[in-house]
Design an enzyme around this catalytic site. Structure first.
Site, PDB file in Angstrom:
ATOM      1  N   HIS A   1       0.846  -1.199   0.000  1.00 14.59           N
ATOM      2  CA  HIS A   1       0.000   0.000   0.000  1.00 14.59           C
ATOM      3  C   HIS A   1       0.884   1.254   0.000  1.00 14.59           C
ATOM      4  CE1 HIS A   1      -2.866   3.092   1.221  1.00 14.59           C
ATOM      5  NE2 HIS A   1      -2.103   3.343   2.271  1.00 14.59           N
TER       6      HIS A   1
ATOM      7  N   ASP B   1       6.331  21.519 -26.632  1.00 13.65           N
ATOM      8  CA  ASP B   1       6.284  20.172 -26.061  1.00 13.65           C
ATOM      9  C   ASP B   1       7.344  20.119 -24.973  1.00 13.65           C
ATOM     10  OD1 ASP B   1       6.301  17.205 -25.708  1.00 13.65           O
ATOM     11  OD2 ASP B   1       5.030  17.272 -27.483  1.00 13.65           O
TER      12      ASP B   1
ATOM     13  N   SER C   1      13.157   5.785 -14.132  1.00  8.93           N
ATOM     14  CA  SER C   1      12.055   6.540 -14.725  1.00  8.93           C
ATOM     15  C   SER C   1      11.978   7.950 -14.148  1.00  8.93           C
ATOM     16  CB  SER C   1      10.751   5.778 -14.480  1.00  8.93           C
ATOM     17  OG  SER C   1       9.658   6.645 -14.509  1.00  8.93           O
ATOM     18  N   SER C   2      12.082   8.056 -12.813  1.00  6.10           N
ATOM     19  CA  SER C   2      11.964   9.363 -12.169  1.00  6.10           C
ATOM     20  C   SER C   2      13.099  10.287 -12.569  1.00  6.10           C
ATOM     21  CB  SER C   2      11.990   9.213 -10.644  1.00  6.10           C
ATOM     22  OG  SER C   2      10.833   8.607 -10.207  1.00  6.10           O
TER      23      SER C   2
ATOM     24  N   HIS D   1      13.620  11.610   3.119  1.00  7.33           N
ATOM     25  CA  HIS D   1      13.038  12.882   3.526  1.00  7.33           C
ATOM     26  C   HIS D   1      12.794  13.821   2.345  1.00  7.33           C
ATOM     27  CE1 HIS D   1      11.036  15.274   6.317  1.00  7.33           C
ATOM     28  NE2 HIS D   1      11.566  16.308   5.697  1.00  7.33           N
TER      29      HIS D   1
ATOM     30  N   TYR E   1       9.047  15.724   0.223  1.00  7.63           N
ATOM     31  CA  TYR E   1       8.857  17.030  -0.409  1.00  7.63           C
ATOM     32  C   TYR E   1       8.656  16.888  -1.913  1.00  7.63           C
ATOM     33  CZ  TYR E   1       9.930  18.726   4.141  1.00  7.63           C
ATOM     34  OH  TYR E   1       9.883  18.932   5.485  1.00  7.63           O
TER      35      TYR E   1
ATOM     36  N   THR F   1       7.452  26.777   5.548  1.00 13.68           N
ATOM     37  CA  THR F   1       6.124  26.200   5.349  1.00 13.68           C
ATOM     38  C   THR F   1       5.050  27.166   5.833  1.00 13.68           C
ATOM     39  OG1 THR F   1       7.163  24.074   5.776  1.00 13.68           O
ATOM     40  CG2 THR F   1       4.782  24.098   5.644  1.00 13.68           C
TER      41      THR F   1
ATOM     42  N   LYS G   1       4.302  29.812   3.394  1.00 12.10           N
ATOM     43  CA  LYS G   1       3.374  29.384   2.352  1.00 12.10           C
ATOM     44  C   LYS G   1       1.930  29.453   2.825  1.00 12.10           C
ATOM     45  CE  LYS G   1       6.149  26.730  -0.695  1.00 12.10           C
ATOM     46  NZ  LYS G   1       5.534  27.369  -1.856  1.00 12.10           N
TER      47      LYS G   1
END
Lengths: 293, 518
Positions: free
Chosen positions: B66, B95, B162-163, B246, B250, B321, B324
């Site tokens: 999961h 593109d 891939s990332s 960590h 983000y 944070t 924001k």
């Protein structure tokens, strides 16, 4: 769809990425299968993995072949060139971070885990009860004497020669680059040829050194923390030298075919960047793996 | 529609950022249901004390898969899907910079997903749980005991591959493909957050590849990275893993910040308050993410100096944070607010993500974390930031941009039902988990003491409602694709940005001739 009105080259749909994915899937999946289903610790059937590897090589030829054709046809403007440059720079940075993980592991073992096993900090009782008599010195194969008695690899001798060889290869490659920019193709070919020869010499020495370590020093991948970091770091580096040398061999063939001009030779530059990166990693290795022991 | 290829080949071989974005989003949505089904198994087993539904190993496999599927299969690909669709539209590019590599980044994912779940079906009794069952953080030495570990390791390698390619492409696109006049400090905030996220990906995905490679050689080739007998340390695994892990959180939340920063100004009808400070805050969060990793391991036995340092560094994250959250609130302040569906999700995001942020502060304090570590409080914390944070932003983003993608307005009534039922049920689901954790219920267990029964039942009921409601989301999306009220090019009243200047639905090729930004 390539468009006449926009200047940025947009490639047609391509089957190469999917071929690459299938190749990667079979190569890694087949290897995982062989690792999982080997009998008595031996590697199992690797056929699927080799097929995957062959597909990857086929894809690399096909994909890069397409790119070379498009490049020779003059489809790439300076903006496309910039995209390629950024792609290569950030790819090399990702490689730097991959090596950083292993250098970090070496740092951690030398400065934290081994001293702690030797009783440093608040670990006196750990040392006294679990690892009695273990002295925290580097190199080490740990309190378990994992892999048995061994001798460390001295920095002088072959590793020093290899350092000189790689640094020289960086110089010959830069010489070739200057020749390319000055339009002297034969000097470019010679410079690339020398660089490739030096790269192969480096790899040969490395293979010889591994043989020496295994046969004469009883220094193996399984020799505790020292053997682990020594072979993993030099091994991954050696693999990157192999990849870089392969790139340079392709550049050599392309130079002989006269593919490069003084203005357009990004493939050469990308390979050169990669080679210098491999060079710098070696300097780190020479200092932290060979020298400071 | 003859300007693009048709049939299966269109999707297999495509080099079009919109097609690839669509595939990323559908892949993520599929994985959301796969991972969600696993969450339903978890909540069904936890509905009552005792063992009812599955055996303990199968339960552990469910929590493991999961987590992995939601992180790597749902949230991250969904964000990349948005980047593919929106970044070229928003910066005026024809593109992505490297369209073929873009295709490869996507088409590795389904193979990686197969590799990850395949061991579930390999040999033995399915209900005994043949897949990985060591938690999504795959700590050594437990994970090293798993007999099919190699499949898991290579799945992670493929995901990382891939990332990294996706991130390289996004950076090259943003830095190299902006329309004339689109200076860096004029870029929409979504583009900024993705630029910074892509740097994070390039920096840490290789470290993840490194740590799984160490696991591979430790298990199959006799190295001693995580073996104290050889001079290594299992704690080394945690350090390297969290150095990736960590920044990874983000990676999942920064693009969510970006989406919310697009939605709120549109429906408050005011420019984003403190644009520059938003950019700097994003960069500051990204920087801090590299130097706080060991706050995940306060109880592992680090030197006190390390505990102190990581506590202070962690709590510092609250500053950017808070900038924001303040800016989102200030954007709404005295705005001409309307509450269209995307805005509802964005406001819910601001409220609920902030709850997750506060519990994160609590967990960042060392002596407090000693109490909370590995309890349901941690589960509640990261589900507030990832479900009501990242996922809510994704859903809000889908409602915000789907009319542009399809040319049709979605069914607003159903979408409001989707919002309200989701928002209420998700709180029924996760809020009681705070109390469970404070009372001492450990995470990753299939059975528990009787005292935890009521809150677990409430939580499970919330889970079933929340999970079921997402089927409504699927229906709304399909209905919107098939038809609906035609929308204008602008879609939302007075929406700002280049994406609202192209026709609705966005044609196959947009910004072929770059627009000029004043």
């Amino acid at each position: 769809m390539s468009h006449a009105e926009g200047s940025y080259y947009l490639p047609e749909p391509s089957h190469w990425p999917l071929v690459g994915s299938i190749g990667l899937f079979l190569a890694t999946g087949g290897f995982a299968y062989a690792l999982t289903y080997g009998v008595d610790g031996a590697l199992g059937n690797m056929t699927v993995s080799y097929i995957g590897l062959a597909i990857i090589i086929f894809m690399l030829f096909g994909w890069f072949g397409t790119v070379i054709k498009e490049s020779m046809a003059g489809k790439y403007d300076s903006q496309v060139d910039s995209s390629f440059r950024m792609g290569m720079i950030w790819f090399i940075l990702s490689e730097v971070m991959f090596f950083a993980a292993f250098f970090g592991a070496l740092y951690y073992m030398r400065n934290f885990s081994v001293p702690w096993l030797g009783g440093e900090g608040n670990n006196a009782m750990t040392n006294a009860i679990l690892h009695e008599g273990f002295q925290a010195v580097w190199p080490t194969n740990g309190p378990g004497n994992v892999g048995g008695d061994y001798e460390p690899m001295p920095a002088t001798g072959l590793p020093l020669w290899n350092t000189i060889i790689l640094l020289t290869s960086g110089a010959t490659l830069t010489w070739a680059h200057h020749a390319l920019k000055a339009g002297k193709n034969s000097q470019l070919v010679l410079g690339l040829f020398l660089t490739v020869v030096l790269g192969i010499l480096f790899l040969s020495f490395q293979i010889y050194e591994y043989g020496h370590a295994y046969n004469d020093l009883n220094l193996k991948l399984t020799t505790g923390a020292y053997g682990t970091t020594f072979f993993m770091l030099t091994g991954f580096h050696g693999f990157h030298v192999f990849v870089g040398a392969t790139m340079l061999v392709i550049m050599l063939f392309r130079a002989m075919k006269g593919h490069f001009t003084a203005e357009h030779h990004f493939a050469f530059e990308a390979s050169a960047w990669y080679w210098h990166f491999v060079d710098v990693v070696w300097l780190g290795l020479f200092i932290f793996v060979y020298w400071l022991i | 529609m003859s300007d693009h290829p048709t049939g299966i080949k269109r999707w297999l071989f495509t080099t079009n950022h919109k097609d690839i974005g669509t595939m990323y989003l559908w892949f993520a949505f599929t994985m959301l249901f796969v991972g969600g089904a696993m969450a339903m198994v978890i909540r069904a087993e936890l509905f009552e004390p005792g063992m009812q539904v599955v055996n303990p190993n199968f339960f552990n496999m469910m929590t493991t898969l999961h987590g992995l599927i939601m992180v790597f299969g749902a949230i991250m690909p969904a964000m990349v899907g948005f980047a593919n669709w929106q970044v070229p539209l928003m910066i005026g590019a024809p593109d992505m910079a490297l369209p073929r590599m873009n295709n490869w980044s996507f088409w590795i994912l389904p193979f990686a997903a197969i590799m990850l779940v395949a061991p579930m079906f390999m040999g033995g009794d399915f209900m005994d749980g043949q897949g990985p069952a060591f938690g999504w953080t795959f700590y050594e030495p437990l994970s090293g005991q798993y007999d099919k570990l190699a499949f898991f390791i290579f799945a992670v390698h493929l995901l990382g591959f891939s990332s990294i390619m996706g991130a390289i492409n996004i950076i090259a696109t943003i830095l190299n493909m902006r329309a004339p006049g689109m200076t860096l400090m004029k870029m929409p905030l979504f583009v900024w957050t993705w630029l910074i996220t892509a740097f994070l990906l390039i920096a840490v995905m290789p470290v993840l590849a490194g740590v799984v490679t160490m696991m591979l050689t430790d298990k199959y080739f006799g190295t001693s990275f995580f073996d104290a007998a050889g001079g290594g340390d299992p704690v080394l695994f945690q350090h390297v893993f969290w150095f990736f892990g960590h920044p990874e959180v983000y990676i999942m939340i920064l693009p969510a910040f970006g989406i919310v920063s697009q939605i709120i100004p549109t429906f408050a009808r005011k420019p984003l308050f403190g644009y520059a400070s938003m950019v700097y805050a994003t960069a500051a969060i990204a920087f801090l993410s590299f130097i706080v990793w060991a706050h995940h391991m306060f109880t592992v036995g680090m030197p006190a100096a390390g505990e102190l340092y990581f506590m202070y560094a962690t709590v510092m994250i609250a500053v950017p944070t808070a900038v924001k959250v303040f800016n989102w609130t200030a954007t709404m302040w005295k705005g001409s607010m309307t509450f269209e569906v995307p805005m509802l999700w964005a406001i819910a995001f601001v409220f609920l993500f902030t709850i997750g942020g506060f519990t994160g502060l609590m967990l960042g304090v060392v002596p407090v974390d000693f109490q909370y570590h590995d309890t349901y409080f941690v589960v509640a914390h990261f589900h507030y930031v990832l479900v009501t944070g990242a996922l809510f932003a994704i859903i809000g983003g889908v409602y915000y941009w789907m009319p542009k993608w399809t040319g049709n307005m979605f069914d607003i009534t159903l979408a409001k039902w989707h919002f309200w039922v989701s928002t209420i049920s998700v709180n029924i689901l996760f809020f009681p988990q705070h109390f469970l954790g404070l009372a001492g219920m450990p995470r990753r267990i299939p059975d528990y003491a009787l005292q935890f029964a009521e809150f677990n039942q409430i939580s499970s009921i919330g889970a079933f409602i929340f999970g079921g409601t997402q089927l409504l989301f699927l229906y709304i999306i399909i209905k919107c694709i098939k038809g609906g009220d035609k929308v204008s090019d602008e879609v939302w009243e007075d929406a700002k940005g280049l994406e609202w200047e192209v026709p609705s639905p966005a044609p196959y090729h947009t910004h072929v001739t770059p627009p000029t930004v004043k």
